[in-house]
Design a protein around this motif. Structure first.
Motif, PDB file in Angstrom:
ATOM      1  N   SER A   1      12.730  21.612 -15.710  1.00 29.76           N
ATOM      2  CA  SER A   1      13.902  21.151 -16.410  1.00 29.76           C
ATOM      3  C   SER A   1      13.470  22.257 -18.352  1.00 29.76           C
ATOM      4  O   SER A   1      14.037  22.403 -19.020  1.00 29.76           O
ATOM      5  CB  SER A   1      13.917  20.380 -16.991  1.00 29.76           C
ATOM      6  N   GLY A   2      11.834  21.861 -18.679  1.00 30.95           N
ATOM      7  CA  GLY A   2      11.503  22.472 -19.733  1.00 30.95           C
ATOM      8  C   GLY A   2      11.383  23.697 -19.769  1.00 30.95           C
ATOM      9  O   GLY A   2      12.503  24.291 -20.533  1.00 30.95           O
ATOM     10  N   PHE A   3      11.268  24.068 -18.298  1.00 35.88           N
ATOM     11  CA  PHE A   3      11.292  25.546 -18.717  1.00 35.88           C
ATOM     12  C   PHE A   3      12.647  26.256 -18.307  1.00 35.88           C
ATOM     13  O   PHE A   3      12.851  27.209 -18.958  1.00 35.88           O
ATOM     14  CB  PHE A   3      10.479  26.221 -16.676  1.00 35.88           C
ATOM     15  N   ARG A   4      13.632  25.935 -18.029  1.00 39.35           N
ATOM     16  CA  ARG A   4      14.628  26.429 -18.117  1.00 39.35           C
ATOM     17  C   ARG A   4      15.528  26.259 -19.548  1.00 39.35           C
ATOM     18  O   ARG A   4      16.456  26.879 -19.411  1.00 39.35           O
ATOM     19  CB  ARG A   4      15.911  25.652 -17.400  1.00 39.35           C
ATOM     20  N   LYS A   5      15.425  25.262 -19.734  1.00 39.80           N
ATOM     21  CA  LYS A   5      15.074  25.065 -21.118  1.00 39.80           C
ATOM     22  C   LYS A   5      14.622  25.943 -22.509  1.00 39.80           C
ATOM     23  O   LYS A   5      15.756  26.539 -23.239  1.00 39.80           O
ATOM     24  CB  LYS A   5      15.673  23.449 -21.569  1.00 39.80           C
TER      25      LYS A   5
ATOM     26  N   SER B   1       0.446  -1.421  -0.256  1.00 43.69           N
ATOM     27  CA  SER B   1       0.657  -0.084  -0.154  1.00 43.69           C
ATOM     28  C   SER B   1       0.859   1.332   0.078  1.00 43.69           C
ATOM     29  O   SER B   1       0.835   2.095  -0.573  1.00 43.69           O
ATOM     30  CB  SER B   1      -0.775  -0.149   1.292  1.00 43.69           C
ATOM     31  N   GLY B   2       2.293   1.157   0.499  1.00 51.27           N
ATOM     32  CA  GLY B   2       2.789   2.463   0.756  1.00 51.27           C
ATOM     33  C   GLY B   2       3.307   2.569  -0.520  1.00 51.27           C
ATOM     34  O   GLY B   2       3.364   3.655  -0.847  1.00 51.27           O
ATOM     35  N   VAL B   3       4.079   1.480  -1.122  1.00 49.38           N
ATOM     36  CA  VAL B   3       4.352   1.598  -2.471  1.00 49.38           C
ATOM     37  C   VAL B   3       3.719   2.390  -3.341  1.00 49.38           C
ATOM     38  O   VAL B   3       3.772   2.798  -4.229  1.00 49.38           O
ATOM     39  CB  VAL B   3       5.241   0.046  -2.459  1.00 49.38           C
ATOM     40  N   ASP B   4       2.615   1.527  -3.966  1.00 47.39           N
ATOM     41  CA  ASP B   4       1.068   1.976  -4.314  1.00 47.39           C
ATOM     42  C   ASP B   4       1.018   3.953  -4.071  1.00 47.39           C
ATOM     43  O   ASP B   4       1.607   4.528  -5.074  1.00 47.39           O
ATOM     44  CB  ASP B   4      -0.061   1.545  -4.450  1.00 47.39           C
ATOM     45  N   GLU B   5       1.199   3.982  -2.578  1.00 49.36           N
ATOM     46  CA  GLU B   5       1.002   5.618  -2.912  1.00 49.36           C
ATOM     47  C   GLU B   5       2.311   6.478  -3.339  1.00 49.36           C
ATOM     48  O   GLU B   5       1.880   7.429  -3.609  1.00 49.36           O
ATOM     49  CB  GLU B   5       0.775   5.672  -1.220  1.00 49.36           C
ATOM     50  N   LEU B   6       3.595   6.249  -2.812  1.00 51.60           N
ATOM     51  CA  LEU B   6       4.193   6.443  -2.830  1.00 51.60           C
ATOM     52  C   LEU B   6       4.855   6.482  -4.903  1.00 51.60           C
ATOM     53  O   LEU B   6       5.477   7.619  -4.613  1.00 51.60           O
ATOM     54  CB  LEU B   6       5.894   6.152  -2.078  1.00 51.60           C
ATOM     55  N   HIS B   7       4.522   5.561  -5.147  1.00 53.06           N
ATOM     56  CA  HIS B   7       4.595   6.011  -6.632  1.00 53.06           C
ATOM     57  C   HIS B   7       3.780   6.897  -6.905  1.00 53.06           C
ATOM     58  O   HIS B   7       3.969   6.962  -8.182  1.00 53.06           O
ATOM     59  CB  HIS B   7       4.263   4.594  -7.100  1.00 53.06           C
ATOM     60  N   GLY B   8       2.931   7.276  -7.225  1.00 54.59           N
ATOM     61  CA  GLY B   8       1.807   8.451  -7.659  1.00 54.59           C
ATOM     62  C   GLY B   8       2.587   9.865  -6.953  1.00 54.59           C
ATOM     63  O   GLY B   8       2.677  10.507  -7.565  1.00 54.59           O
ATOM     64  N   LEU B   9       2.711   9.650  -5.694  1.00 56.65           N
ATOM     65  CA  LEU B   9       4.028  11.274  -5.128  1.00 56.65           C
ATOM     66  C   LEU B   9       4.811  11.355  -6.209  1.00 56.65           C
ATOM     67  O   LEU B   9       5.371  12.545  -6.502  1.00 56.65           O
ATOM     68  CB  LEU B   9       3.806  11.351  -3.478  1.00 56.65           C
ATOM     69  N   ARG B  10       5.633   9.919  -6.254  1.00 59.19           N
ATOM     70  CA  ARG B  10       6.837  10.241  -7.114  1.00 59.19           C
ATOM     71  C   ARG B  10       6.546  10.281  -8.719  1.00 59.19           C
ATOM     72  O   ARG B  10       7.388  11.490  -9.226  1.00 59.19           O
ATOM     73  CB  ARG B  10       7.546   8.696  -7.022  1.00 59.19           C
ATOM     74  N   ARG B  11       5.835   9.737  -9.238  1.00 57.40           N
ATOM     75  CA  ARG B  11       5.065  10.217 -10.249  1.00 57.40           C
ATOM     76  C   ARG B  11       4.773  12.023 -10.105  1.00 57.40           C
ATOM     77  O   ARG B  11       5.655  12.281 -11.541  1.00 57.40           O
ATOM     78  CB  ARG B  11       4.508   9.406 -11.504  1.00 57.40           C
ATOM     79  N   ASP B  12       3.986  12.553  -8.817  1.00 62.19           N
ATOM     80  CA  ASP B  12       3.852  14.140  -9.098  1.00 62.19           C
ATOM     81  C   ASP B  12       5.611  14.732  -9.130  1.00 62.19           C
ATOM     82  O   ASP B  12       5.368  15.979  -9.704  1.00 62.19           O
ATOM     83  CB  ASP B  12       3.416  14.170  -8.009  1.00 62.19           C
ATOM     84  N   LEU B  13       6.435  14.191  -8.413  1.00 63.23           N
ATOM     85  CA  LEU B  13       7.953  14.659  -8.322  1.00 63.23           C
ATOM     86  C   LEU B  13       8.804  14.722  -9.116  1.00 63.23           C
ATOM     87  O   LEU B  13       9.177  15.988  -9.944  1.00 63.23           O
ATOM     88  CB  LEU B  13       8.338  14.028  -7.405  1.00 63.23           C
ATOM     89  N   TYR B  14       7.777  14.029 -10.097  1.00 70.01           N
ATOM     90  CA  TYR B  14       9.059  13.547 -12.061  1.00 70.01           C
ATOM     91  C   TYR B  14       8.213  14.495 -12.701  1.00 70.01           C
ATOM     92  O   TYR B  14       8.815  15.124 -13.889  1.00 70.01           O
ATOM     93  CB  TYR B  14       9.085  11.854 -11.805  1.00 70.01           C
ATOM     94  N   ASP B  15       7.186  14.826 -12.589  1.00 72.13           N
ATOM     95  CA  ASP B  15       6.369  15.339 -13.174  1.00 72.13           C
ATOM     96  C   ASP B  15       7.103  16.631 -12.841  1.00 72.13           C
ATOM     97  O   ASP B  15       6.756  17.714 -14.437  1.00 72.13           O
ATOM     98  CB  ASP B  15       4.772  15.799 -13.398  1.00 72.13           C
ATOM     99  N   ALA B  16       7.339  17.384 -11.869  1.00 74.56           N
ATOM    100  CA  ALA B  16       7.334  18.722 -11.290  1.00 74.56           C
ATOM    101  C   ALA B  16       8.521  18.801 -12.231  1.00 74.56           C
ATOM    102  O   ALA B  16       8.953  20.183 -12.511  1.00 74.56           O
ATOM    103  CB  ALA B  16       7.066  19.170 -10.014  1.00 74.56           C
ATOM    104  N   GLU B  17       9.329  18.604 -11.542  1.00 76.58           N
ATOM    105  CA  GLU B  17      10.721  18.149 -12.947  1.00 76.58           C
ATOM    106  C   GLU B  17      11.228  18.301 -14.478  1.00 76.58           C
ATOM    107  O   GLU B  17      11.556  19.346 -14.391  1.00 76.58           O
ATOM    108  CB  GLU B  17      11.898  16.881 -11.962  1.00 76.58           C
ATOM    109  N   LYS B  18      10.351  17.164 -14.246  1.00 69.40           N
ATOM    110  CA  LYS B  18      10.325  17.471 -15.856  1.00 69.40           C
ATOM    111  C   LYS B  18       9.451  19.497 -16.477  1.00 69.40           C
ATOM    112  O   LYS B  18       9.819  19.692 -16.985  1.00 69.40           O
ATOM    113  CB  LYS B  18       9.550  16.615 -16.688  1.00 69.40           C
TER     114      LYS B  18
END
Length: 497
Positions: free
Chosen positions: A163-167, A143-160
């Motif tokens: 990155s796109g904004f800076r480029k 259950s924790g892995v599933d929850e963290l997977h979604g939060l990590r995906r959100d973090l990855y999207d924010a990082e992208k």
């Protein structure tokens, strides 16, 4: 110790607000072993000895022996015991039956106590707990892995997004985002400027106000809000466009800067003219200010008016600088960075919370398992005590039967001696024979009852299973932490390159 552990676990769960739904099988087992294994009171285990003198006196053996001996009863040729001898034997048999009934009651009590220990039931619950506890823990991990997977995906999207904004905008520096303390300081500076400018302007405007200082402050507050407000709006939303890489946005920013400077100069000149006009005219000061701005905007006659103008411009510039540094000077960069920080904080905080929760679950589980292991050892000791007491009871009953046989022969001898002394004829031949008590053999150990060796082996195996379960939970906890950290490898953070 049992009460201390139970109290500690109760307080711990109450603090965290956890309803003990996890490890349902283990919880049932824990509650079971905490219960007393029996509710019987201990009773006397010894059989009372007969008082030979009292029995002899109650049966009147001396008197009846002398009386019947004087009558030469029983006759010399009698082959069976007379009525007095039979009364003695009957009394002994009654005592034997009563003692046997006491023995049976005690054996039943011991049997119930052994049954209430319910080792087979405990072993079954341990096997069930072993089968389900690890699965329950792994379910928490999943259950924790599933929850963290979604939060990590959100973090990855924010990082992208960053990155796109800076480029797109050719930025190779970190965004300037004020922390809470720094942001609070900058807001406090703006509020201080507003209050200070209001107070200073109020003292200058009090000259021409019908209401004096209070009226001047009221009028000054309106000018101060407008003056500082224009500076903040220009710095935060308009002039900031000068930092944009687009030439069109740069023109917008430059135009905004010119407009800001013009509005600031005009507003503060108007305030200075208003001070002079309100001091000479009772009515129509506003129209006079407009006329002066059109004909001679810099034609201020008094030094205090120029000071008022300078103070207003200075405060506006300070507010503009403060607003400029409220956030990153490049438009939109701070917003992207804040969204990234928010996503990262949510992910990192939740990951740590999940690890802490798993650690608490593991510790709660291990504390209960340790209590169960101790309880099994305690039940083993109680089992040994019951077996010992039962064996001792059987030995005591055997000794009691020997006592009854000796008592019977002692009573028969007392009667026969009194009878022999009073006789004139020889005694019957059976007077020389001893009484042999027919022994009662107690019931054997019930079929299927665990012997000490088998019970010790079963308890040792159960405790080893529980210890192994603790080790598996510990290994699963370490694996869970590793799984949580693997999400960072699945969604690498350094994607700007």
């Amino acid at each position: 110790m049992e009460g201390d552990v139970a109290s500690w676990l109760g307080a711990y769960l109450g603090q965290r607000g956890i309803v003990a739904l996890r490890f349902d099988a283990l919880n049932r087992l824990w509650e079971s072993v905490r219960e007393s294994s029996h509710d019987f009171n201990r009773v006397a285990e010894t059989f009372p000895n007969l008082d030979i003198e009292k029995v002899s006196k109650n049966l009147e053996l001396a008197e009846k022996g002398a009386e019947r001996g004087a009558a030469n009863q029983p006759p010399k040729g009698a082959k069976s015991r007379d009525e007095v001898e039979l009364a003695i034997i009957e009394r002994i048999e009654e005592e034997k039956k009563s003692s046997h009934q006491m023995l049976e009651d005690q054996l039943q009590l011991y049997g119930e106590r052994l049954t209430s220990l319910d080792f087979e039931g405990q072993f079954g619950m341990i096997r069930q707990a072993n089968a389900t506890s690890v699965s329950d823990f792994k379910a928490e991990i999943a259950s924790g892995v599933d929850e963290l997977h979604g939060l990590r995906r959100d973090l990855y999207d924010a990082e992208k997004e960053r990155s796109g904004f800076r480029k797109r905008h050719g930025l190779d520096r970190a965004a300037r985002v004020s922390g809470r303390s720094m942001l609070g300081l900058k807001v406090a500076i703006i509020c201080f400027l507003l209050l200070l400018e209001t107070a200073l302007n109020g003292s200058f405007l009090a000259k021409g106000s019908e209401q004096g200082l209070l009226g001047g402050i009221t009028e000054a507050l309106s000018f101060s809000v407008l003056n500082i407000g224009i500076a903040l709006i220009a710095a935060v939303f308009c002039v900031r466009r000068l930092s944009h890489r687009s030439f069109g946005f740069k023109l917008v920013g430059l135009f905004s800067l010119v407009v800001y400077l013009g509005l600031t100069g005009a507003l503060n000149l108007a305030l200075a003219h208003y001070r002079e006009a309100s001091g000479t005219l009772m009515t129509g000061a506003g129209a006079e200010v407009v006329r002066r701005l059109q004909e001679s905007p810099f034609g201020l006659l008094e030094l205090n008016s120029w000071i008022l103008f300078g103070i207003g411009v200075l405060f506006s510039i300070v507010a503009f600088i403060d607003g400029w540094f409220l956030t990153d000077p490049y438009p939109g960069y701070a917003g992207v960075e804040k969204r990234l920080q928010t996503a990262r904080n949510r992910y990192v905080t939740r990951k740590q919370d999940l690890i802490d929760d798993l650690r608490d679950i593991r510790d709660e589980h291990n504390a209960k398992v340790e209590e169960i292991i101790r309880a099994l050892s305690q039940r083993r000791k109680e089992h040994d005590t019951i077996i010992y007491s039962r064996s001792r009871m059987l030995v005591l009953f055997e000794e009691h039967q020997n006592h009854l046989e000796r008592t019977a022969n002692t009573l028969l001898t007392a009667y026969r001696e009194a009878n022999r002394k009073a006789r004139t004829e020889p005694v019957p031949k059976h007077f020389g024979e001893s009484y042999r008590l027919q022994r009662i053999k107690p019931a054997q150990v019930p079929v299927g009852e665990l012997n000490d060796r088998d019970l010790a082996a079963d308890i040792r195996a159960a405790q080893e299973e529980l210890t192994s379960q603790v080790q598996r939970i510990g290994a699963d906890f370490a694996d869970a932490v590793e799984q949580y950290h693997k999400l960072d490898k699945l969604f690498p953070e350094n994607i700007d390159g």
